[in-house]
Design an enzyme around this catalytic site. Sequence first.
Site, PDB file in Angstrom:
ATOM      1  N   TYR A 136       0.803  -1.235   0.000  1.00 49.51           N
ATOM      2  CA  TYR A 136       0.000   0.000   0.000  1.00 49.51           C
ATOM      3  C   TYR A 136       0.830   1.277   0.000  1.00 49.51           C
ATOM      4  CZ  TYR A 136      -0.277  -0.451   5.244  1.00 49.51           C
ATOM      5  OH  TYR A 136      -0.045  -0.588   6.583  1.00 49.51           O
ATOM      6  N   GLU A 137       0.152   2.377  -0.237  1.00 49.55           N
ATOM      7  CA  GLU A 137       0.796   3.700  -0.449  1.00 49.55           C
ATOM      8  C   GLU A 137       1.796   3.666  -1.592  1.00 49.55           C
ATOM      9  OE1 GLU A 137      -0.808   5.730   0.976  1.00 49.55           O
ATOM     10  OE2 GLU A 137      -1.503   4.832   2.826  1.00 49.55           O
TER      11      GLU A 137
END
Lengths: 590, 590
Positions: free
Chosen positions: B433-434
């Site tokens: 994620y990110e």
Amino acid sequence: MAYNAPLDDMAFALQSVAGLPKLQGLEAFENYDPDLITPILDEANKLARDVLAPLNQPGDAHGAVLTDEGVKAAPGFAEAYAQFRDGGWMGLSAPEEWGGQGLPKALALAVMEMFHSANMAFGLCPMLSFGAIEALLAHGTDAQKQTYLPNLVSGTWTGTMNLTEPQAGSDVGALKTKAVPQEDGSYAISGQKIYITWGDHDVAENIIHLVLARLPDAPAGSRGVSLFLVPKFLVKEDGSLGERNGVKCIGLEKKMGIHASPTCVMEYEDATGWLIGQENKGLACMFTMMNSARLNVGLEGVAVGEAAYQAAFDYAQERKQGKAQGVDGPAPILHHADVRRTLTTMRARVAAARAICYACGVAADLAEAAPDESTRASAKLREDLLTPIAKAWSTDMGVDVASLGVQIHGGMGFMNETLAAQLYRDARIAPIYEGTNGIQAIDLVGRKLSGTNGESMRVMLGEVEATAASARATNDPQLVQIADRLREGAEALRQATDWMLEAMKQRDQDKALAGATAYLALAGDVIGGHFLTQAAVSARGEEGGFRARQLALAGFFAETVLATAPGRVSGITQGGDSFLDNSEALFGIA
Amino acid sequence: MAYNAPLDDMAFALQSVAGLPKLQGLEAFENYDPDLITPILDEANKLARDVLAPLNQPGDAHGAVLTDEGVKAAPGFAEAYAQFRDGGWMGLSAPEEWGGQGLPKALALAVMEMFHSANMAFGLCPMLSFGAIEALLAHGTDAQKQTYLPNLVSGTWTGTMNLTEPQAGSDVGALKTKAVPQEDGSYAISGQKIYITWGDHDVAENIIHLVLARLPDAPAGSRGVSLFLVPKFLVKEDGSLGERNGVKCIGLEKKMGIHASPTCVMEYEDATGWLIGQENKGLACMFTMMNSARLNVGLEGVAVGEAAYQAAFDYAQERKQGKAQGVDGPAPILHHADVRRTLTTMRARVAAARAICYACGVAADLAEAAPDESTRASAKLREDLLTPIAKAWSTDMGVDVASLGVQIHGGMGFMNETLAAQLYRDARIAPIYEGTNGIQAIDLVGRKLSGTNGESMRVMLGEVEATAASARATNDPQLVQIADRLREGAEALRQATDWMLEAMKQRDQDKALAGATAYLALAGDVIGGHFLTQAAVSARGEEGGFRARQLALAGFFAETVLATAPGRVSGITQGGDSFLDNSEALFGIA
């Protein structure tokens, strides 16, 4: 998105890399004909793809369950096992004398790889039966063989290995289970065993437990351990099943993965057992099972890696994000160079591990079946050398490749419903059981390297260098470049081997053991690279796409893995100094 | 077996490695005094160790739950959040103007590391609030700041980031959520967002969603994306909470890990939102949040690695198997050289990643707060360079180290009840994620390297070489050996950097992008080794045990990681050739 075996890759690995042709014409394999490879692999793939793979994720979600009547396998597993049994898969490599088909173990390995890829939790059940068959063949009396082997070989009954106890894991010699001799020649077995794979279930009529226990007057430690056979149901004179024995599953472990494989706590209460082999020689018998099991666990690493690769490749073809040259609209992520690198990393490492495992299988076949003593002896040395590498290198690879498979899936890879997530969880057990990978590394530098004074590794290195020479001799620029990398890798492994042999001779072996895991990793990389190079050279006679693929995998592995070999010698020879010399500051121990 | 922060290591990393003293005396940090470090870290450790860690495994077992009234956090989480809020932890590094304490972000990072180590699922909630605060500070109007910042900074409300949609993951520009301008200056937001961390919950009074959406007349792709603020409850003129907005959680993802962090599917139906920043400039605003979030996700890698290390170390002290010199009876496995190697590997890599993340934090502080423009500019370059490395290198490390932690535990590590197993599952989300780690690698070689024509990396390499020189100048034989490895590492990274800059200039960038992940890994290794070497040099003034530990970690990293650097250049520069040139054979695409 279902599993489908890479049949061409597998057949090629068996025939052109692992050396299956060496078995052709041997008396023990008179049934074997290379024309059988394709139909056998084809048929196994149908069972794997059509029956076992569809049960994999439901099995993970449901798991095995302990009831008052014992362990119930996950839904569909009993029916799938019946198909496995009826297909005769259990006896593929067992002797005809006991109902088997007398085919090479190496071929059975390729078959088992498919079953593990499709459903690792299922594959564990026959894997343990293999170990029991091996132990009985090697150490059982004629009467024991006649009573148990036919039903084990047919798959009518299954087998288990009962080694671990709470205080006795890697240190098997610390076990406490008791075996008290009875007047009728049997033994009364009492104690508790943990982590028993498929220790109880309802997919077969009977379960043959092979149990390590200690006689009342046995010496302490591993020299006082004996092996016993304890059937779930006692077998009558006429071969029919009699009463229930004093053994039962009293608990199932709640695990991170392989949920459909029941991991049992087994309680033995005056269970009737019979000695296998000699008293206090149980460890030797156990190693017969363990060697088979270690290679098969290595194969699980290959299998889970292959399954992860296939799932990731499928997803990369379907998932669209971003743009790519020559694609209108959002492009499948397969077009992104970084995704292709990840997939190639996965595929090359799986192929290398597969070759190592199959070659270990061929060596095991030759060690038993070669007509001359010297071939058997050298094959045995090869099998012994490759077994810890096959186990540890392939299972570490399985974890890494499963993790890369999650990564390719992005956020979706972290969801329970995604196969990639299951494979990441399932894969994690393989570096642990049948001897942790740390134990494998100690086995490699101890028994296998030091124990042969480096002989088996020197022979292996000679072959690696011969492979490099054959690649160079093609004058194909790509193969010549690969050959250079392989030669550098062999040189690095030779340096590390010489150092390791010397270090093992010193009185303080900690320096050697501190480098064992890094040494095993390097050995696996170089030997894996050797097989990939062999494949690329052999594939020159194959059709263009196949040839290009073998060359690409060998080339990628050479530039990304073999190229690092020279720089890794110091991590083996000197990496340990820093923490051994500072153990007080780091760990609070001398 | 509870988490306990390595306070000495953290304080030393901040002060003597990451450069926190550079912030001393700056106007923006007039509240900051180095004497505060110990009491702040001490107090944070109490919350982490005594409140958050005990909730970690129960939170994993229970998870967050979606009810008719919205999402309910796992038991105890609301109370723990209240303690976090009341402790003023949310505003540690926020400006005093908005109720914060005006301390360096780098110090807040060390605090957040503890919370993530103790309970990563909990830590995600404030992590997302940080991002929202950053975005509002940078892009909000004065009125927006006055309405939302005080309650976000106090932790009374929390924040979220709403980017992803099913068809728009890494490619944010593909999003479809609509924002229709209303007469009162607000916008009506409609659409569905997925993977929204702590998107709904009951631990705070209000949730401030920052949502990427598209105006009716917006250009296609990422140039047509705008950022909106959408509160769960509308805020009245007087600051009190008004009616429920048209946004709700309609589903929770079933994930492999971080079960206590609700990952929501959010539905926006004519929800009232306000534009943040300019129309169609949402991506720039998003990157403000993302940069903060990326560094914080990197820190999660550090945190989960530290937690895995502590659990493994504790287990290795308690678990007894086999014999060791100087120990009567079964010895703790900590005495086995291979176990010590594994623990040292974990610890050295965690320490390297911690230094990278903290140094990135100090750079971010300087980039905002340094009095002169040129220091701000060079600090910004450093922050930009280190952010993708902090994110990707640390989170890959977190996964590897969590896996090693499982391995130390043997069979026990595969059991659900074991913290090590949870950490292995939790850790796996951070590389995803990110911005997946592949995206980070592309960001590194694209914007950060090519975009500055290599300037920021050249400055970094100069510092690495200066560190090597300072280590050599000590004339301590161990530091001199480390210095040699570091210099070789720097030289390898310089070669790879030169090649990468040249390759990025070519029209076909696939060759460069095919090596991006391997380049980032090498950069992280060399920069991590630079910080560990700095630590070993700086620690010469510390007490014996601490000094010996820093030297041991730097020495181990040098021999096992830096020593491989020269051999890894070809994997970056040539590794891609094999699969790019054979894409048809490997992938069925041109």
